[in-house]
Scaffold this active site. Structure first.
Site, PDB file in Angstrom:
ATOM      1  N   ARG A 185       0.810  -3.298  12.698  1.00 20.67           N
ATOM      2  CA  ARG A 185       0.038  -3.598  13.903  1.00 20.67           C
ATOM      3  C   ARG A 185       0.533  -4.923  14.469  1.00 20.67           C
ATOM      4  NH1 ARG A 185      -0.936   0.886  13.469  1.00 20.67           N
ATOM      5  NH2 ARG A 185      -2.918   2.032  13.650  1.00 20.67           N
ATOM      6  N   HIS A 223       6.082   2.101  19.736  1.00 23.12           N
ATOM      7  CA  HIS A 223       5.075   2.567  18.776  1.00 23.12           C
ATOM      8  C   HIS A 223       5.262   4.053  18.477  1.00 23.12           C
ATOM      9  CE1 HIS A 223       0.742   1.770  17.141  1.00 23.12           C
ATOM     10  NE2 HIS A 223       1.493   2.446  16.290  1.00 23.12           N
ATOM     11  N   GLU A 247      -0.305  -2.710  24.224  1.00 26.44           N
ATOM     12  CA  GLU A 247       0.460  -1.468  24.336  1.00 26.44           C
ATOM     13  C   GLU A 247      -0.121  -0.603  25.439  1.00 26.44           C
ATOM     14  OE1 GLU A 247       0.627   0.413  20.490  1.00 26.44           O
ATOM     15  OE2 GLU A 247       1.581  -1.331  19.543  1.00 26.44           O
ATOM     16  N   GLY A 304       0.833  -1.190   0.000  1.00 26.36           N
ATOM     17  CA  GLY A 304       0.000   0.000   0.000  1.00 26.36           C
ATOM     18  C   GLY A 304       0.866   1.238   0.000  1.00 26.36           C
TER      19      GLY A 304
END
Length: 318
Positions: free
Chosen positions: A237, A285, A266, A155
């Site tokens: 993810r 993250h 998380e 993508g």
């Protein structure tokens, strides 16, 4: 008209109040920055009960039906980005809560991904630690030029990583359920099968949206296809990878290592193996945590609130 009560959550770095000028909302509302998060549903319901507008950062706080049903004053929920798996949009809509999002700064996540690739292949964390503790060189870095970069997903972010890999002289291959030969060829990438992707990649980077189809897609079988000297990178993810299978693979050293910015849970629990394994480079993250991205997120959150208050909401979740 009474002022709106507006809460800004999830500001883990305590930077939201300074990144943009929130005072532009003074004519329509009062903004509060709440920092005691994340929390359980009961605590959240008590803390947020009086707010009509809540701004959240990505998927740091869960807004499920159980919480939303206990927030009768909430009318607008604004999130960074145009996807947030932590928000039950259907439940919000049923309760008459509008959910709006923002655009993202497109370069933040790809740049972090490439930093992790460089970091794990050149053992930068280990070399830096050795230097800080009085040592010197402790190993051999791995070269990228001439190697194969495998992309699980092609993508918008995957295409940027493909360009970076090509600039470093890498052969780039890709696979996803919907990828066609033509779409891959448009960016100079070779489409292969899923098994070929895992078997051939020297560096395999994950770039899929989390969905029922992608959850657990990188399982024990797929990890077993990888070369023993290959690296796995994930900035998408956490649940796309079977975490237990990856931990076992890393402990048994069946691959060279993993560089991870996302996790099943998380923040990552204190005693988690990813904090301890010496063949893991892990970051908290931070793929989207940059100045430009935060200015985009918070600036457009303000725009969303203004537009909604004017009766013409923008960037509404479908």
């Amino acid at each position: 008209m009474p002022l709106l009560t507006i809460a800004v959550l999830d500001d883990w770095q305590h930077v939201a109040c300074d990144v943009v000028d929130w005072s532009v909302l003074d004519p329509i509302g009062q903004v509060s920055f709440l920092h005691d998060y994340p929390a359980d549903t009961e605590t959240l319901a008590e803390r947020l009960a009086d707010y009509q507008v809540i701004c959240v950062m990505r998927e740091r706080t869960l807004f499920d039906q159980a919480l939303l049903s206990r927030l009768p004053n909430l009318k607008l929920l604004v999130t960074g980005g145009m996807r947030n798996a932590a928000i039950d949009v259907k439940a919000a809509r049923a309760q008459g809560i509008e959910v709006c999002g923002t655009e993202s700064y497109k370069h933040a996540a790809p740049e972090l991904t490439w930093a992790l690739i460089m970091g794990i292949t050149r053992n930068l964390a280990g070399e830096a630690h050795s230097l800080r503790t009085g040592g010197w060189q402790v190993g051999l870095g791995r070269d990228l030029h001439g190697k194969t970069l495998g992309l699980l997903g092609l993508g918008s972010i995957g295409k940027w990583i493909a360009r970076y890999g090509q600039a470093f002289g890498m052969k780039v291959i890709a696979w996803s359920q919907n990828l066609t030969d033509e779409a891959a060829a448009e960016v100079g990438v070779t489409r292969v099968s899923k098994q070929q992707l895992f078997e051939q990649a020297d560096v395999l980077s994950v770039h899929l949206v989390l969905s029922d189809r992608s959850r657990g897609l990188v399982d024990a079988q797929a990890l077993g296809w990888m070369k023993p000297d290959a690296y796995l990178i994930n900035t998408s993810r956490g649940p796309i990878i079977d975490e237990a299978a990856l931990i076992d693979t890393l402990r048994q050293r069946r691959i060279a290592g993993a560089a991870l910015d996302v996790f099943d849970q998380e923040p990552l629990p204190a005693g988690h193996p990813f904090r301890q394994l010496d063949n893991v480079l892990a970051t908290p993250h931070v793929g989207y945590v940059t100045e430009n991205n935060y200015r985009t997120f918070y600036g457009q959150m303000i725009e969303d609130i203004q537009a909604w208050q004017a009766g013409e909401p923008i960037r509404v979740f479908a």
